[in-house]
Design an enzyme around this catalytic site. Sequence first.
Site, short mmCIF file in Angstrom:
data_model
loop_
_atom_site.label_atom_id
_atom_site.label_comp_id
_atom_site.label_asym_id
_atom_site.label_seq_id
_atom_site.Cartn_x
_atom_site.Cartn_y
_atom_site.Cartn_z
N GLY A 32 -109.82 100.56 22.17
CA GLY A 32 -110.91 100.16 21.29
C GLY A 32 -112.25 100.65 21.79
N ASP A 33 -113.24 100.52 20.94
CA ASP A 33 -114.60 100.96 21.23
C ASP A 33 -115.54 99.79 21.00
OD1 ASP A 33 -117.14 102.05 21.27
OD2 ASP A 33 -116.64 103.80 20.06
N PHE A 34 -116.15 99.27 22.07
CA PHE A 34 -116.99 98.08 21.91
C PHE A 34 -118.26 98.33 21.12
CE2 PHE A 34 -117.70 98.92 26.70
CZ PHE A 34 -118.67 99.88 26.49
N HIS A 67 -125.45 98.12 32.30
CA HIS A 67 -126.43 99.00 32.96
C HIS A 67 -126.30 100.46 32.55
CE1 HIS A 67 -124.13 100.41 36.85
NE2 HIS A 67 -123.39 100.55 35.77
N ASP A 83 -110.56 99.33 26.21
CA ASP A 83 -111.33 100.53 26.57
C ASP A 83 -110.92 101.66 25.64
OD1 ASP A 83 -113.01 102.33 27.92
OD2 ASP A 83 -112.53 101.48 29.86
#
Length: 334
Positions: free
Chosen positions: A220-222, A240, A196
């Site tokens: 981290g950044d997805f 969502h 995250d």
Amino acid sequence: MSRSPLLDLVFGYMPAQMLHAAAELRVADALADGPRTSAELAEETGTHAPSLYRLLRGLTALGVVDQKERDLFALTAEGQRLRTGVPGSIRSLILLFCGPDVWRTWGDMTETLRTGEYAWKRVTGRTSFEFFESHAELAATFNEAMSEHTRAVAPGIIEAHDFARYGTVADLGGGDGTLLAAILRANPGVRGMLVDLPSGLKAAPERLADVADRAEIVPGDFFESVPAGADAYVLKSVIHDWDDEKAAEILRNCRAAMDPGARLLVLEQVMPEIVTPEMEGIVRNDLNMLVSTGGRERTEGEFRNLLEGAGFTGVTLTGPLPPSAYRVIEARPA
């Protein structure tokens, strides 16, 4: 003349704000040790005793407190859920969804319907997640609210899916690790990876303390990349939040990180093709995504199209899981 159910809906904002005031003032915490008078509660909560007395009567009507005597109030079993940090607490959920920022966003729904632009960005000038990044207190409330919700749904998810078959489970966007901790506790042979943004991971070391020897915390950044090496990649209540373009970007990054034998697990509610009154919860969630993030709740067909377009195949879904009708949507790399 019978009372119209619509009137209860019209005035529904009033109980919501009563609960928000009680949560913000920590009234339930002040009642944790037993019945107290309005004057005693006012002194502890820093409020005006006659006004607080009137709120306490209102909370009695909602079933949150019990009026033992004219001016003596005690928590009910349901009222215990307004306490801080106790099992089953929803205090942070109340603070988030009845708080001023979400309140303003829902109040601007009409303009969203006119323009298609989600209200949070129009009202605050930033996306909701950018706004959380610059408002530490609200971010902490959001993270705890998500943890409260996850604690409620995790047992059903863990019972419905065999996590023991994986060597390593990566929870992407997993916040403080509430879900990952539950998975690891239930499956002693499994290792975990929590991914995250740094702001979302602040409480993770404490939440994962009892499984720390099997849990790796990875900032981290997805939207940029997803760590390789896991056997299962979990996205709970993530897809969502985003429109199809952004959701597909996340899924493609997952696909790029996955070995052929790895599995993707999307944990979401699934919108029925035809809505009936008892499905009010998912429709409400969908509208919240409409005004707050620009995301949406999706039908089974929409999930299949999204996943297949991002490079996945073999999509399967569990039935709705109690208590919140989540589904485990499993897919493998094509």
